[in-house]
Every structure is written in structure tokens, then in C-alpha cells.
Design a protein around this motif. Structure first.
Motif, PDB file in Angstrom:
ATOM      1  N   ALA A  27       0.834  -1.206   0.000  1.00 49.79           N
ATOM      2  CA  ALA A  27       0.000   0.000   0.000  1.00 49.79           C
ATOM      3  C   ALA A  27       0.868   1.255   0.000  1.00 49.79           C
ATOM      4  O   ALA A  27       0.550   2.250  -0.665  1.00 49.79           O
ATOM      5  CB  ALA A  27      -0.934   0.001   1.215  1.00 49.79           C
ATOM      6  N   THR A 253      -4.910   0.558   8.820  1.00 50.63           N
ATOM      7  CA  THR A 253      -5.978  -0.447   8.660  1.00 50.63           C
ATOM      8  C   THR A 253      -5.460  -1.703   7.956  1.00 50.63           C
ATOM      9  O   THR A 253      -5.978  -2.791   8.174  1.00 50.63           O
ATOM     10  CB  THR A 253      -7.160   0.138   7.850  1.00 50.63           C
ATOM     11  N   GLU A 254      -4.403  -1.557   7.127  1.00 48.23           N
ATOM     12  CA  GLU A 254      -3.869  -2.723   6.419  1.00 48.23           C
ATOM     13  C   GLU A 254      -2.996  -3.599   7.318  1.00 48.23           C
ATOM     14  O   GLU A 254      -2.650  -4.721   6.937  1.00 48.23           O
ATOM     15  CB  GLU A 254      -3.026  -2.286   5.213  1.00 48.23           C
ATOM     16  N   SER A 346      -6.005   4.294   6.717  1.00 46.27           N
ATOM     17  CA  SER A 346      -5.348   3.509   5.671  1.00 46.27           C
ATOM     18  C   SER A 346      -3.970   4.108   5.388  1.00 46.27           C
ATOM     19  O   SER A 346      -3.708   5.282   5.681  1.00 46.27           O
ATOM     20  CB  SER A 346      -6.188   3.512   4.391  1.00 46.27           C
TER      21      SER A 346
END
Lengths: 373, 373
Positions: A27, A253-254, A346
Motif C-alpha cells: 500500500a 488499517t492494512e 489507511s
């Protein structure tokens, strides 16, 4: 936010992120930074291969790196062979094993369910394991190989350079950094006292320019105490060619800490709730202060064993604590910026906030410097 | 280098310098910064008056300040009266006195010459002494009154405000800083772990933005780890309205440490040669690591007494060590930037270097931010 190093690596922002989670690393790379996957937990080469395959699918050709924990020289035992896990286990005193049992008993920590192996058992620091990791990693187009424990061995540096992979190494002092430069390292990560994980005593504000001057013209990344755009602007003002963030992603969040209780502890912790302790690995590493670190740092106790013995000694206990979420003992390596980690966002949101606040900080410094007139 | 605070105080550069030496404070003010004279060593009000007269003559009407060490509440003894020096002396255990004698004997430290008083005896932390200092100070046009030990008592804050004097207080955590704000303080000095003198555990990189956010819109000065223009740019990027430097001036040509051996030690020391120790005052204070700090930090010894007992206990010993320049024991409070203090320069030269390097650091950050295009 472009430096010579970020341009050479082909990333938009000079934000390097160390993380044990492939989803976070990918990400960050997708968000224009440079994700660095921590490999120390991969004991089986196939597990690393599976996750690097996943990284390939989820980074869309953008650059990422790998972080290993490889001693420059393997620990040796009599007979000129390198230390095995069994050798190390045999060196652990019974009194220390009883001390661990005592902590677990006081906190009523259940055992692991039948057939469940200790997930926390870290053997990636052992030369033979790290070399198997590298055999896998060099099959993938990694752009940076970082080593958290001194300069990697010369043949590993050569092997990386043959494949066009830059080599980075962490340093806690200008002396360490010069040693890395002499060993042919391409990028030095100056890791300050306030950082999560293994750290020295010198704070980022002092360490960064010292290391920059010590290894110039080699590029330096600043690590420790960086979790906001203001701190990125500060690190770049100190002479760094980018920043190396680890803690901030733990509450992304990942990220998958496998424990809501641990995430809740991180979100609630203030900057004063960490401690630099040898309780986890045997070397001073900054982590949440817990009943576990208190027990090991208590002068009345036996104190931690040296690396790698402490890590082996505590592996199963840490797995049990995490498996059963025993709150008073539950901890993780994390830096003083944990005080700024107050909500789950995120990686993309975090990068947006970092770059936006960076721009605001630059505006502010320009006003103070009279550059807006 | 202008911020709202520096403009309000009428100085050219937002560089605040704490120093026990009037010659340094006056030189900094003349160079366009803001000199702050440390008052803790003035036991006799007339000595302070003499030096403030001198400051008036040598600052040409430019602004300067005073730093005191005043507890928010005076220490009390039974009977509702505040602690006197004699009370404190009576509380020192004999074993600790013998421990001091042992250190001095092991290093063959001679006594003070007949009739020479202990110059290091610091009583400015006592409320009655600090109040006498203030009676003197308020006769002079000081622009800032800083307190190194918590918020000053409410009546002192009021008295300063009635005279148009801003009040500053040092803080090592956001909680301390909020307490200062509640007490009506005008400026918070956020003092990071790497600073010389009394410090907490939180490094400047993390502490500065935390304190800025905690007390906004009050102005914050960053202290700790700042001794170069790059570090000033970093501190301003973190949100500070200026920097508070103490260590850097110790090796200025205007400073008078009364010991060439001590100056030589400072010039030779690296950033790793300091330690945060209770050896000098009883509270953790960063200083040169010496055989003296090692003895007090040795778990096999009796350990330091709490403030103010430790300071009284060691006063004569420190004077003897300094008088006779006993190198292994010779130390001083100083921050990690001591590694950057490698030559003696005038305050004017130091300020020129700070402001020049600041401009270069701003140029660099602007290039990275793409602001030069």
C-alpha cells in the motif's frame, strides 16, 4: 518530496516504510512511497516466496524493498562452526527459564492450543536462515535490501550490487555509519534513540546531521521520532534524503497485529509509554512499557540474556501472551511517536496526511525565513 | 529568522541562549539573539545586581532575560515552615558523605585552599534565595523570566506580568506544558531528552510538536539537540517559535569555565560521551560522563539522594574537583550536541554560522519540496 535517492529509486515521495506486513508495504508503494517488507519472521523460504508473489501482484511494477536481520559475522561456537538454534537453547540458564514461567504464572497466561506452534519464534537473525531468505528475495525485482543488524557480509553486498539492488544498513552512531560506508553500503538509515526497535542513545535531532556529515556523499535516511509531516520536514532540514518510518504503520488499517487488544494499547499509549529495554531480544529495543518489560528491567530480577539467547528464551511466552491477549504483558516494539497514533487510517490516508503537513511545515519555515516576501 | 515571539520581544533572530555567563548573554543579545542569564549561582543579591548592571552597560538597550530555578511550592518540613539549608544538610545520611569522601580519596583530590569557599554551592533553588534574586531582577528591564523547575508561584507570575515581563517555563512532556499554560505562563520551553541539564525521556523530535499542539496558541521554544543551523530549521519545522540553546555557548570564547581542562574535555567529547544522571542534583540531568557519574550510577553504590540533598552533598566535592582540575572527575551539564562543539569561537561567530546554515537548510528543504521550480 523528491531527493536524489527517491528519484534514483523511482518513487514520488522520499518516505520509506518498514513493516512486517506485505499489505502495508504494498500500500505504501502504491501510495508513492517506498515499502520495505521485514523478512525476519519468515523461517520457511516458501512463506517468503508466497508473500513476495503477493507483493508483485499488488505493487503494479512500482519499487519496494526487503529488510533482513543479518549479522556481519555469524556467531561462532567452538569447533569453528556457526551457532545453531540448538547450541543457543543449550546456553540458556535454568533460572531464566523459571523466571519466565514465574511471570506467566503470575498473570495466569494459558499455554498454546495443542498443535499450535509458537508464531513469534524468530530465527531470521541466524545466518543460515537469512541466506535462504536472500536466495528467495533475489528472484524478485527488489530495489533495496536493508539490514537491521550491522553491515551485511561482503558477499551479500556484492550479490545485491550485481543485481542492481541498493544496500541499506541501520546505524545508531556516526562510527557505525562510517563502518557501513567502508563496507560498501549505499544508503545509511540513521536510527535515533526515540525509534521503535533496536536503538542507541543518540537522539534523531543530533544523530541525523552527524551521520550525514560522516558518510557524505552517501544518502542518509532519518529514522526515529518521525510520524508527521512536520517531523519529515525536520528530518530533511537535518540533511536526510528521506525518512524511514516503522511505528506509524502498526495502526494502519492494512496492518494485522492479530490482536485488537494490542491495537487498542497502541492507540491509547502516549509518547512516555515506551521504554528502551533488552526484554525482547537481548539488545536495547524501544517498545511499549508493560509488566513484561518491568519484570526484565527490575534490578531484583535476573535481567535479560544477550542476543540471541533472550529471543529464544522468550519466544513461546510472547506467543502465548499474544495468543491470549494478556493485556498487562502485551507489547510490541514501537517508537515514541506512538503518542501520535490515535486512530486507525489507511496507508493512503497516512501518506496524504504526511505530505500535506509537510507542505504546511515548509510554508511555515519559509515565512520564518522571510522567503514569502 | 523571525517569529511572532521574536518580533514581540524585539530581537532579530529567534535564537534564545541560556548561559551562566553575563559576557555570553550580553554577546548573544548584541548579535541579534536573546541572551538569558542563569541566576541559580547567585547566592548574594549584590552579586546579581553587579552582573545585571554590567549586562545593562553591554547590551545597548537590546532585550535580554533571566533564568531562575524556583519550585512552584517550597519544600516544607514539619511545623509548616519551608525547608532551610540546615534542614536539608541534617537529612543527608553519613554513608553518603563517606561515599563522597571515598571517591575524592581514590582520585587524590586536594581540599580547597584555606579561606576559599565552595564556589559551586548552589542555593538558588531555595525559595527564599530565588525571591531575593527576583527582588533584584525586577529593578532591571528584563524582558523574559524563565523558570527551570516547573511553573513559578502564582504571585511571581503576577509580579512579572505587572512589569510587562513574559514568563517562560521548561517542560519535558505535554502534561507539564499544559500545567504551565494553566498557570498563566507565556512561553513554554520544550526540553528534549538530548538536552544538557535536567531532561525527561522524550526526544526533541517527538516532544516539540507534541508540546506545540498541547499549548497552542502559546509560543514554544525547542531545546535539546540544537547547535547548528540545520537543527534550528528542524526545530522551526516542528512548530517551535524559536530555539533555546544552552550547551553551545559553553565553548564560546566569552564563556569562563574557570578550567582549561574542562574546556578541553568538552571540545574532545563526542555525542555519545554524555549521560543522563542524578549524580549532580538528584534529578536526572544530562552531563559529561565521568568517573564521578559512573560512581553514582553504579548499582553497587548507594545511588544519588533526591533533590535538593544531592546538590548540597556534592557541592564542596565538585568545587574541589574543579579547583584542582581532576580530569577523570571533571564534568559539566551539557547536551548531546557536545559532539559538534569542536573549536572555540565567539558568540558572534556562532550566531553567524547558525543563521548561515539555517538559510542553507531552508534552501535544501525548498529544493526537496519542489519550491525552487
Amino acid at each position: 518530496m523528491e531527493t536524489e535517492l527517491s528519484t534514483a529509486l523511482g518513487v514520488e515521495h522520499a518516505i520509506f516504510g518498514f513493516t512486517p506486513f506485505p499489505a502495508v508495504a504494498a500500500a505504501l508503494t502504491r501510495a508513492g512511497g517506498f515499502g520495505v517488507l521485514g523478512a525476519v519472521r519468515y523461517t520457511a523460504p516458501d512463506d517468503l516466496r508466497r508473500d513476495l508473489d503477493w507483493m508483485e501482484k499488488h505493487t503494479g511494477g512500482k519499487p519496494y524493498g526487503l529488510d533482513v536481520v543479518m549479522p556481519a559475522k555469524p556467531a561462532e561456537v567452538p569447533g569453528d562452526r556457526s551457532l545453531t538454534e540448538a547450541d543457543a537453547e543449550a546456553m540458556i540458564p535454568d533460572g531464566h527459564r523459571r523466571f519466565v514461567d514465574g511471570i506467566l504464572a503470575r498473570h495466569d497466561v494459558p499455554g498454546l492450543p495443542d498443535g499450535e506452534a509458537s508464531g513469534w519464534r524468530i530465527t531470521g537473525w541466524m545466518e543460515q536462515v537469512a541466506r535462504r531468505q536472500l536466495d528467495v528475495a533475489f528472484d524478485y525485482p527488489i530495489r533495496l535490501l536493508a539490514n537491521a543488524l550491522g553491515s551485511p557480509p561482503a558477499d551479500v553486498v556484492d550479490r545485491a550490487h550485481e543485481r542492481g539492488v541498493r544496500v541499506a544498513a541501520l546505524a545508531g552512531s556516526a562510527r557505525h555509519a562510517r563502518h557501513h560506508a567502508d563496507a560498501g553500503i549505499d544508503v545509511v538509515v540513521a536510527q535515533g534513540y526515540e525509534a521503535g526497535g533496536h536503538t542507541g542513545e543518540i537522539a534523531t535531532m543530533v544523530l541525523t546531521p552527524e551521520v550525514v556529515d560522516a558518510v557524505a556523499p552517501l544518502p542518509v535516511l532519518a529514522a526515529g521520532g518521525i510520524g508527521s509531516g512536520r517531523q519529515i520536514a525536520a528530518a530533511l532540514a537535518l540533511g536526510a534524503q528521506g525518512v524511514w518510518l516503522g511505528s506509524l504503520w502498526l495502526t494502519a488499517t492494512e496492518a494485522d497485529l492479530h490482536s485488537r487488544a494490542l491495537t487498542a494499547k497502541l492507540l491509547a499509549a502516549g509518547s512516555g509509554d515506551t521504554v528502551r529495554s533488552r526484554a525482547l531480544t537481548g539488545k536495547p529495543a524501544r517498545q511499549l512499557r508493560t509488566a513484561w518489560t518491568d519484570a526484565w528491567d527490575d534490578p531484583a530480577g535476573p535481567g535479560p540474556l544477550p542476543m540471541p539467547l533472550q529471543g529464544l528464551l522468550v519466544a513461546e511466552a510472547v506467543s502465548r501472551i499474544q495468543r491470549h491477549e494478556v493485556a498487562p504483558l502485551l507489547g510490541t516494539p514501537v517508537g515514541q511517536i506512538v503518542g501520535r497514533m490515535t486512530s486507525e487510517r489507511s496507508v493512503r490516508q497516512l501518506v496524504d496526511e504526511l505530505t500535506r503537513e509537510f507542505e504546511t511545515a515548509v510554508d511555515r519555515v519559509n515565512r520564518i525565513a522571510g522567503r514569502d516576501r
